[in-house]
Motif scaffolding. Structure first.
Motif: not given
Length: 158
Positions: A49-59, A68-84
């Motif tokens: 039940x933990x939120x899992x966020x994966x970030x991969x940087x460029x070189x 976000x992995x299996x995030x069921x709280x955040x709506x698509x439009x918010x993700x699209x606005x933030x780039x996540x």
């Protein structure tokens, strides 16, 4: 809009600080993942039940892509606005979310992450949190772990 769809990520800004990792979203807001990330050389398995966020940087380590992995709280439009981005997996499923980075749902509301930073061609961070705790991890090569190139943080997970 749904909160159960996969959403492709955009490039976000990244700043690596002594006290954590700051992410600047495409809408200009920032968030700080606090603490020096713990080094991981193998598979990282999150508690249930933990939120899992994966970030991969460029070189250059100044930009990256976050999912976000299996995030069921955040709506698509918010993700699209933030780039996540978001990936939603059922128990038993796995997906390579970036080259060299695979996530899976083994069951029990846990997430497993495996990463090879050399294949990813950047740094790979995983942030695991809920309302009471926040942990940060970084996948490192086994040589970095043996030589002690990474500092660890002494936080405990409640």
């Amino acid at each position: 809009m749904s909160a159960r769809n996969d959403v492709p990520p955009s490039t976000v800004g990244v700043e690596l600080l002594e006290h954590g990792v700051e992410v600047e979203y495409t809408d200009g807001r920032t968030t700080l993942y606090r603490g020096v990330p713990e080094p991981v050389t193998d598979t990282l398995t999150t508690p249930p039940k933990k939120e899992t966020h994966v970030l991969v940087t460029d070189p250059t380590e100044t930009e990256g892509v976050m999912l976000y992995v299996n995030d069921l709280k955040t709506h698509d439009d918010i993700l699209e606005a933030t780039g996540v981005g978001r990936v939603v997996l059922d128990d038993g499923e796995e997906e390579e979310i970036f080259p060299g980075v695979t996530v899976r749902r083994p069951g029990g509301m846990r997430t497993e992450v495996e990463a090879d930073p050399e294949i990813a061609r950047g740094r790979v961070f995983v942030f695991v949190e809920d309302d009471w705790s926040e942990r940060s991890y970084e996948f490192v090569g086994e040589e970095s772990e043996k030589t002690g190139d990474s500092e660890t943080d002494e936080r405990t997970d409640a």
